[in-house]
Design an enzyme around this catalytic site. Structure first.
Site: not given
Ligand code: NI
Length: 176
Positions: A94, A136-137, A140
């Site tokens: 990341c 994953h994104e 965030h």
């Protein structure tokens, strides 16, 4: 267009739940996305979420191509739905956790819905690496960094040491 500064682990913007985008077609969202794309191209990562550049808005970009110049997909107000319970481990990194890699379990098959910069609906299914990047994104946007998803912190390591841990584990792939 400026290249934006990346928030790193420890900055509070990475911990808060990002705000929904009220108008995906607003000029300031187009400007934010253009700056995010330029920033990602400069750094050479696979994806970027708006909180990583200090904008607490539900916007992510990512691309599944190799090398620079790939046109990223833009997801505004994305929602993920797992299509099966199966989870698979895989290496992640990341931009907000520089220098480290970790093995993270993710849903193998997902459906994701969002809108694009023109306000059009996006409704796609994704598997494996594509599904991993989207998860994953989108994490965030909920204040979650990948180490929080790990079930074995022995597999969190400096990327220069990860080469020692390829046996029995898929090879590292860059996810940012
Ligand atoms: Ni990230």
């Amino acid at each position: 267009m400026p290249i934006l500064k990346i928030a790193r682990m420890g900055h509070p913007v990475l911990l808060r739940r990002a705000d929904p985008v009220a108008d995906p077609t607003a000029p300031e969202i187009a400007r934010l996305v253009a700056d995010m794309i330029e920033t990602l191209e400069d750094i050479g990562g696979r994806g970027l979420a708006a909180p990583q550049v200090h904008f607490s808005q539900r916007v992510v970009i990512f691309h599944m191509g190799e090398g620079r110049g790939a046109v990223p997909e833009v997801l505004i107000n994305p929602v993920i739905e797992p299509l099966a319970e199966e989870m698979i481990p895989g290496w992640e990194g990341c931009l907000s956790v520089p220098g480290l890699r970790g093995v993270v379990p993710r849903f193998r098959h997902i459906r994701y819905r969002a809108v694009d910069l023109d306000g059009r609906s996006i409704d796609r299914e994704a598997s494996d690496m594509h599904a991993r990047v989207v998860q994953h994104e989108c994490d965030h946007l909920d204040g979650v960094l990948y180490p929080q998803r790990m079930d074995d912190l022995r597999l969190l390591m400096f990327e220069t040491e990860a080469k020692h841990h390829v046996n029995g584990i898929v090879l590292p792939e860059d996810i940012d």
